[in-house]
Scaffold this active site. Structure first.
Site, PDB file in Angstrom:
ATOM      1  N   GLN A  17      -5.222  26.057 -22.341  1.00  0.00           N
ATOM      2  CA  GLN A  17      -6.442  24.993 -22.426  1.00  0.00           C
ATOM      3  C   GLN A  17      -6.069  23.792 -22.973  1.00  0.00           C
ATOM      4  O   GLN A  17      -6.952  22.945 -23.048  1.00  0.00           O
ATOM      5  CB  GLN A  17      -7.675  25.848 -22.836  1.00  0.00           C
ATOM      6  N   HIS A 111      -3.281  34.631 -23.123  1.00  0.00           N
ATOM      7  CA  HIS A 111      -4.432  34.507 -23.098  1.00  0.00           C
ATOM      8  C   HIS A 111      -4.783  33.892 -21.639  1.00  0.00           C
ATOM      9  O   HIS A 111      -4.923  32.604 -21.415  1.00  0.00           O
ATOM     10  CB  HIS A 111      -4.716  32.998 -24.114  1.00  0.00           C
ATOM     11  N   ASN A 155      -5.654  38.514 -24.765  1.00  0.00           N
ATOM     12  CA  ASN A 155      -7.163  37.843 -25.114  1.00  0.00           C
ATOM     13  C   ASN A 155      -8.150  38.762 -24.099  1.00  0.00           C
ATOM     14  O   ASN A 155      -8.002  38.664 -22.799  1.00  0.00           O
ATOM     15  CB  ASN A 155      -7.113  36.557 -25.026  1.00  0.00           C
ATOM     16  N   GLU A 156      -9.157  39.102 -24.582  1.00  0.00           N
ATOM     17  CA  GLU A 156     -10.128  39.634 -23.744  1.00  0.00           C
ATOM     18  C   GLU A 156      -9.849  40.861 -22.791  1.00  0.00           C
ATOM     19  O   GLU A 156      -9.729  40.629 -21.556  1.00  0.00           O
ATOM     20  CB  GLU A 156     -11.329  38.671 -22.835  1.00  0.00           C
TER      21      GLU A 156
HETATM   22  C1  BGC Z   1     -12.197  32.674 -23.499  1.00  0.00           C
HETATM   23  C2  BGC Z   1     -11.692  31.315 -23.884  1.00  0.00           C
HETATM   24  C3  BGC Z   1     -12.880  30.347 -23.124  1.00  0.00           C
HETATM   25  C4  BGC Z   1     -14.185  30.860 -23.712  1.00  0.00           C
HETATM   26  C5  BGC Z   1     -15.220  29.876 -23.408  1.00  0.00           C
HETATM   27  C6  BGC Z   1     -13.517  33.107 -23.692  1.00  0.00           C
HETATM   28  O1  BGC Z   1     -13.850  34.304 -22.940  1.00  0.00           O
HETATM   29  O2  BGC Z   1     -11.200  33.362 -24.342  1.00  0.00           O
HETATM   30  O3  BGC Z   1     -10.553  31.125 -23.166  1.00  0.00           O
HETATM   31  O4  BGC Z   1     -12.797  29.095 -23.042  1.00  0.00           O
HETATM   32  O5  BGC Z   1     -14.518  32.252 -23.631  1.00  0.00           O
HETATM   33  O6  BGC Z   1     -15.854  30.372 -22.223  1.00  0.00           O
END
Ligand code: BGC
Length: 423
Positions: A17, A111, A155-156
């Site tokens: 990003q 990520h 991530n997530e």
């Molecule tokens: C993610 C980010 C994303 C953010 C805002 C999160 O779910 O980890 O990469 O930019 O939300 O939408």
């Protein structure tokens, strides 16, 4: 003082990003393919791959004590089994810069974006992915682990069940509810129009198109859980003092009368289901952006009079406290690895941070072990399918000149960080 001296006051970014030109990744191919469902390609992003030193220095100047960023698998291992010494040297420089400015780094090893070659094998449904991911983690941590006190593997990791819960139910399709917003829509686009084209762009088959963000099958969720556990073992083997955790996207499910059981089930799918894979972890990364009201049909859109963010989410910073209290039952230390708002009016961001942190304060006062708070995001950056329009950043970026402009919210949170207190 409610916030302990050791509290991590930070802000976060992710490689794809902000760095720019992540050309060996799956997302790069999808953004640039003909007929793409991405609003625009990421291009140079915030040129953070070149400007990281200036960005880290700025965070220090503003008062932050920690910075969460990701190391990009597609750069470190651009071809299956071939590691780039140059990419590893780059991330060593980033980590040494953090050390120089006395900023504690929190590193995410994956990520959302993956190397393109992984999609040829079947991406996040391929049974060999956990082993491949663990090998990459092991290589990075053997080289850089001594500079990395905290690692988030994935991530997530629960984005699969979360997406599944946001897909239109039969009732939605019959027109009794609005379509879900955000990632749910993007997922639908991907499955309806993007699959064939995406497979062609990635040089793979539609069956193998299991991009992390769009994989919500049982097989995919299982691969993700196994990848985390394998990565933790690999990291602990080579860097035993690094604290390892996973991050989870957690919505504050608020049931309408009669929907309590459904809301509990949604929480269990998104949180409890990951606990076995997290056995042996040092912390849980909690990520929260809003609440979700739940009816008999599942996830409901915000009420018509609700204040919406640029993402279409309800402006509801109180949600963070709700999810922290719920996640605390797992008995692991919690770190807020993401919390933030996409807003053009920065006074709303200040308000969001204030309300969210007051919730953290109450949790701490009640003895809940919250070890840090990272605002998403440090910079206005590439918001995946939505391109550069949503602005989450504490710092604005003029992408023509790559000039940074500090917003008031950056100073607000930085001042709290410096004081170690909200007021
Ligand atoms: C993610 C980010 C994303 C953010 C805002 C999160 O779910 O980890 O990469 O930019 O939300 O939408």
């Amino acid at each position: 003082m409610t916030f302990p001296d050791t509290f991590l006051w930070g802000t976060a970014t992710a490689a794809h990003q902000v760095e720019g030109n992540n050309i060996a990744s799956d997302f790069w191919a999808l953004e640039n393919m003909p007929g793409t469902f991405f609003a625009e390609p990421s291009g140079d992003a915030c040129d953070h791959y070149r400007l990281y030193r200036q960005d880290i220095a700025l965070l220090k100047e503003l008062g932050y004590s920690s910075y969460r960023f990701s190391i990009e698998w597609a750069r470190v291992e651009p071809e299956d089994g071939r590691f780039s010494a140059a990419a590893i040297a780059h991330y060593r420089d980033v980590l040494e810069t953090c050390q120089e400015f006395d900023i504690t780094p929190m590193v995410t090893l994956h990520h959302f974006s993956s190397p393109r070659w992984l999609l040829k094998l079947g991406g996040w449904e391929y049974e060999g992915t956990p082993e491949r991911f663990a090998a990459y983690c092991s290589t990075v941590m053997a080289e850089l682990g001594s500079l990395i006190p905290y690692v988030c593997t994935l991530n997530e990791a629960n984005i699969g069940p979360l997406i599944r819960s946001m897909q239109p139910t039969a009732a939605d399709e019959a027109g009794s509810a609005q379509a879900p917003v955000g990632v749910g829509d993007a997922m639908a686009d991907m499955l309806s129009t993007g699959l064939e084209a995406g497979a062609a762009a990635l040089g793979t088959t539609p069956d193998n198109m299991n991009v992390f963000l769009f994989t919500s099958s049982d097989a995919g969720i299982d691969v993700v859980k196994r990848a985390h556990a394998a990565a933790r073992r690999a990291i602990k083997d080579v860097s035993p003092t690094t604290q390892v955790g996973i991050t989870l996207a957690l919505s504050d499910y608020q049931p309408l009368p009669g929907a309590e059981e459904i809301a509990d089930r949604m929480w269990a799918d998104n949180f409890d289901a990951f606990l076995p894979a997290m056995e042996g972890d040092d912390f849980i990364g909690v990520q929260n952006y809003t609440r979700a009201s739940v009816s008999g049909e599942g996830h409901r859109p915000p009420a018509p009079d609700a204040e919406l963010t640029q993402m279409g989410y309800e402006f509801y910073p109180q949600a963070l406290e709700g999810v922290l209290r719920r996640a605390a039952v797992a008995g692991l230390p919690l770190i807020v690895t993401e919390n933030g708002v996409a807003a053009t009016d920065d006074t709303r961001r200040v308000e969001f941070i204030r309300i969210a942190l007051e919730g953290v304060e109450r949790c701490l006062a009640d003895g809940i072990d919250v070890r840090g708070y990272y605002y998403w995001s440090a910079l206005d950056n590439y918001e995946w399918m939505f391109g550069y329009e949503p602005t989450f950043g504490l710092i604005a970026v003029d992408r023509a000149t790559q000039r940074r402009e500090v917003k008031n919210s950056a100073r607000y949170l930085g001042d709290a960080a410096r004081r170690g207190a909200l007021r």
